[in-house]
Design a protein around this motif. Sequence first.
Motif, PDB file in Angstrom:
ATOM      1  N   ALA A  54     -10.590  45.794  36.391  1.00  0.00           N
ATOM      2  CA  ALA A  54     -11.889  45.686  37.060  1.00  0.00           C
ATOM      3  C   ALA A  54     -12.035  46.761  38.132  1.00  0.00           C
ATOM      4  O   ALA A  54     -13.090  47.413  38.244  1.00  0.00           O
ATOM      5  CB  ALA A  54     -12.039  44.298  37.681  1.00  0.00           C
ATOM      6  N   GLY A  55     -10.985  46.963  38.923  1.00  0.00           N
ATOM      7  CA  GLY A  55     -11.021  48.001  39.948  1.00  0.00           C
ATOM      8  C   GLY A  55     -11.185  49.382  39.350  1.00  0.00           C
ATOM      9  O   GLY A  55     -11.935  50.222  39.880  1.00  0.00           O
ATOM     10  N   ALA A  56     -10.517  49.636  38.238  1.00  0.00           N
ATOM     11  CA  ALA A  56     -10.592  50.957  37.595  1.00  0.00           C
ATOM     12  C   ALA A  56     -12.012  51.265  37.130  1.00  0.00           C
ATOM     13  O   ALA A  56     -12.466  52.424  37.202  1.00  0.00           O
ATOM     14  CB  ALA A  56      -9.623  51.013  36.411  1.00  0.00           C
ATOM     15  N   GLU A  57     -12.742  50.258  36.662  1.00  0.00           N
ATOM     16  CA  GLU A  57     -14.130  50.474  36.234  1.00  0.00           C
ATOM     17  C   GLU A  57     -15.004  50.911  37.414  1.00  0.00           C
ATOM     18  O   GLU A  57     -15.864  51.784  37.265  1.00  0.00           O
ATOM     19  CB  GLU A  57     -14.698  49.193  35.614  1.00  0.00           C
ATOM     20  CG  GLU A  57     -14.131  48.869  34.252  1.00  0.00           C
ATOM     21  CD  GLU A  57     -14.838  47.699  33.590  1.00  0.00           C
ATOM     22  OE1 GLU A  57     -15.838  47.200  34.167  1.00  0.00           O
ATOM     23  OE2 GLU A  57     -14.417  47.291  32.501  1.00  0.00           O
ATOM     24  N   LEU A 270     -23.492  48.965  38.456  1.00  0.00           N
ATOM     25  CA  LEU A 270     -22.250  48.622  37.776  1.00  0.00           C
ATOM     26  C   LEU A 270     -22.525  47.629  36.649  1.00  0.00           C
ATOM     27  O   LEU A 270     -22.999  46.520  36.885  1.00  0.00           O
ATOM     28  CB  LEU A 270     -21.266  48.027  38.788  1.00  0.00           C
ATOM     29  CG  LEU A 270     -19.819  47.885  38.332  1.00  0.00           C
ATOM     30  CD1 LEU A 270     -19.188  49.245  38.045  1.00  0.00           C
ATOM     31  CD2 LEU A 270     -19.007  47.150  39.388  1.00  0.00           C
ATOM     32  N   LYS A 271     -22.217  48.029  35.418  1.00  0.00           N
ATOM     33  CA  LYS A 271     -22.376  47.156  34.250  1.00  0.00           C
ATOM     34  C   LYS A 271     -20.978  46.861  33.703  1.00  0.00           C
ATOM     35  O   LYS A 271     -20.321  47.732  33.138  1.00  0.00           O
ATOM     36  CB  LYS A 271     -23.235  47.833  33.175  1.00  0.00           C
ATOM     37  CG  LYS A 271     -24.550  48.414  33.690  1.00  0.00           C
ATOM     38  CD  LYS A 271     -25.448  47.369  34.345  1.00  0.00           C
ATOM     39  CE  LYS A 271     -26.726  47.995  34.916  1.00  0.00           C
ATOM     40  NZ  LYS A 271     -27.495  47.027  35.714  1.00  0.00           N
ATOM     41  N   SER A 272     -20.519  45.638  33.905  1.00  0.00           N
ATOM     42  CA  SER A 272     -19.146  45.305  33.569  1.00  0.00           C
ATOM     43  C   SER A 272     -19.006  43.810  33.377  1.00  0.00           C
ATOM     44  O   SER A 272     -19.745  43.018  33.978  1.00  0.00           O
ATOM     45  CB  SER A 272     -18.209  45.759  34.697  1.00  0.00           C
ATOM     46  OG  SER A 272     -16.926  45.188  34.581  1.00  0.00           O
ATOM     47  N   GLU A 273     -18.046  43.404  32.549  1.00  0.00           N
ATOM     48  CA  GLU A 273     -17.761  41.974  32.398  1.00  0.00           C
ATOM     49  C   GLU A 273     -17.236  41.372  33.695  1.00  0.00           C
ATOM     50  O   GLU A 273     -17.263  40.159  33.893  1.00  0.00           O
ATOM     51  CB  GLU A 273     -16.734  41.749  31.281  1.00  0.00           C
ATOM     52  CG  GLU A 273     -15.356  42.330  31.587  1.00  0.00           C
ATOM     53  CD  GLU A 273     -14.315  41.976  30.548  1.00  0.00           C
ATOM     54  OE1 GLU A 273     -14.010  40.773  30.403  1.00  0.00           O
ATOM     55  OE2 GLU A 273     -13.807  42.904  29.894  1.00  0.00           O
TER      56      GLU A 273
END
Length: 395
Positions: A54-57, A270-273
Amino acid sequence: MISSYRASFNEHFSEEKYNGFLENLEKGFAKIPFRVAETPIFLPAALKEKLIAAGAEIVTLIQQPDFKQLTEKAIPEQWQVPAENTHPHFLTFDFGICKDEQGELTPKLIEMQGFPSLYGFQSHLAETYQTAYSLSEGLTPYFNGMDQAAYIALLKEVIVGDHQPHEVALMDIDAPNQKTAIDFLVTEQYLGIKILSLEDLKKEGKQLYYIQDGQKVRLKRIYNRLIFDEIGDNTGLFKNSFDPREELDIEWITHPNWFYRISKYTMPFLKSEFAPETFFLHELNAIPTDLENYVLKPLFSFAGMGVIIDVKKEDIEAITDPENWILQRKVNYEPVVQAPDGGVKVEIRLMYLWPEGKEPVLCINLARLSRGKMIGVRYNKDFDWVGGTVGLMEK
């Protein structure tokens, strides 16, 4: 959350041990004005890997070539500071720990900052937990194979750099009386830098100095802990010191503009799960009919001030500056930490250091336990097994 460590910790816990832990934590420093939790968090490997992913995204988003262009409107016009550098020196990302549809633990992003957190204190806190409770040496608060020595060396590289420690100062409005003064004192001990309040600094031309033993000492770097939102309209504070918005011959660690660029303002991009759906209020085509599933947040506030948890349509319609607000889907924290009397919710802050000319490094973490409606001191005043803590992971 690692059940074997949790069961053992709870079985051997006592108020006497907790009080001894607090005594050791404050020894040689100031009294801590915020609540420190009875227990650390024991982070399982699967959750650790999700946090890292998650941090890397988010880091990928921040390293986009157009990131400054995306966030140009994030900085209030009255708080623009010149000579911004190419990247922040600190990144902190806050995640609520939830359960996904399969019942597995997963992090959900709550907020982010391009601003320092308790980088000194968290190292001291983890060490004190481990010593006071005789925890396994196989546990660590550090990522990327770091130990405390490597972490402090990197912290020194970022904050002190090529300068002498006396040429670098940690600065806040009234530094000795800040709630985070314990972090300032630990950082001073680790790095040897000065702790100065705003009015301790004076300007001569474009240079800044402070007085020590009756002598002027030129300051070359400011480890900045001053948040402009705390100053508000009270800019008279600058008259007896200096105005950060002037052109100065000083290095900022980190530059004040990054506080705004990497903030709630960044969330809608930010588009992320691992990130909840977030909208700028002025870009919302229609008000959602299920507002009970959203939270309304002002862009320019800190420490949870101004947040509306139980949002009503009238709340949105009453806002006169929608460009300064976001509507964010609520994150449902799971009470995953087992206290002796039930489950407690947890938030994990990933803390990165970003040396000049290098890549950002995930180093350490901060955790907060909560039984209240929100994470934060004022929402947890009457509870135990809540407050600031740290996540420990198996090496």
